[in-house]
Design a protein around this motif. Sequence first.
Motif, PDB file in Angstrom:
ATOM      1  N   THR A  16      -2.986   7.491  -5.234  1.00 58.91           N
ATOM      2  CA  THR A  16      -2.752   6.502  -4.186  1.00 58.91           C
ATOM      3  C   THR A  16      -3.585   5.258  -4.438  1.00 58.91           C
ATOM      4  O   THR A  16      -3.079   4.133  -4.365  1.00 58.91           O
ATOM      5  N   ALA A  17      -4.860   5.456  -4.754  1.00 57.96           N
ATOM      6  CA  ALA A  17      -5.742   4.325  -5.054  1.00 57.96           C
ATOM      7  C   ALA A  17      -5.208   3.525  -6.239  1.00 57.96           C
ATOM      8  O   ALA A  17      -5.185   2.292  -6.214  1.00 57.96           O
ATOM      9  N   GLU A  18      -4.751   4.221  -7.261  1.00 54.37           N
ATOM     10  CA  GLU A  18      -4.218   3.551  -8.446  1.00 54.37           C
ATOM     11  C   GLU A  18      -2.967   2.738  -8.113  1.00 54.37           C
ATOM     12  O   GLU A  18      -2.841   1.577  -8.525  1.00 54.37           O
ATOM     13  N   LEU A  19      -2.047   3.324  -7.362  1.00 54.41           N
ATOM     14  CA  LEU A  19      -0.797   2.634  -7.049  1.00 54.41           C
ATOM     15  C   LEU A  19      -0.993   1.467  -6.080  1.00 54.41           C
ATOM     16  O   LEU A  19      -0.285   0.473  -6.163  1.00 54.41           O
ATOM     17  N   ILE A  20      -1.957   1.591  -5.170  1.00 48.84           N
ATOM     18  CA  ILE A  20      -2.154   0.540  -4.176  1.00 48.84           C
ATOM     19  C   ILE A  20      -3.047  -0.581  -4.688  1.00 48.84           C
ATOM     20  O   ILE A  20      -2.786  -1.751  -4.415  1.00 48.84           O
ATOM     21  N   THR A  21      -4.101  -0.213  -5.446  1.00 53.77           N
ATOM     22  CA  THR A  21      -5.087  -1.230  -5.845  1.00 53.77           C
ATOM     23  C   THR A  21      -5.238  -1.401  -7.351  1.00 53.77           C
ATOM     24  O   THR A  21      -5.802  -2.392  -7.792  1.00 53.77           O
ATOM     25  N   GLY A  22      -4.811  -0.416  -8.119  1.00 51.40           N
ATOM     26  CA  GLY A  22      -5.034  -0.458  -9.558  1.00 51.40           C
ATOM     27  C   GLY A  22      -6.449  -0.040  -9.943  1.00 51.40           C
ATOM     28  O   GLY A  22      -6.838  -0.126 -11.097  1.00 51.40           O
TER      29      GLY A  22
END
Length: 85
Positions: A16-22
């Motif tokens: 989730t962190a990767e998809l939302i913020t990179g």
Amino acid sequence: MNTDFENEFNSLVVKTAELITGDTSPEMIEKIKIWAFFNHVHKSLPNLTSHWNQTHPEGKAEVRSIFEEIRALNQSLQAKNQDQK
């Protein structure tokens, strides 16, 4: 709690962190947890978050800062992805 479940759930939070913020740093993962929890509580129990905001103005400012940071990172990531298309 079941260790397998904890690992699987943590991988969901990381993704989730990767998809939302990179960003999948431990600090960002904690911010995503705060963002997701506060967002859910705000939608489910708005009176509770309103009361908390009034009684914890410093906390409210910190949550707002986290929300703004995540929004800015998300917008930047979306723009970057649009440029790659």
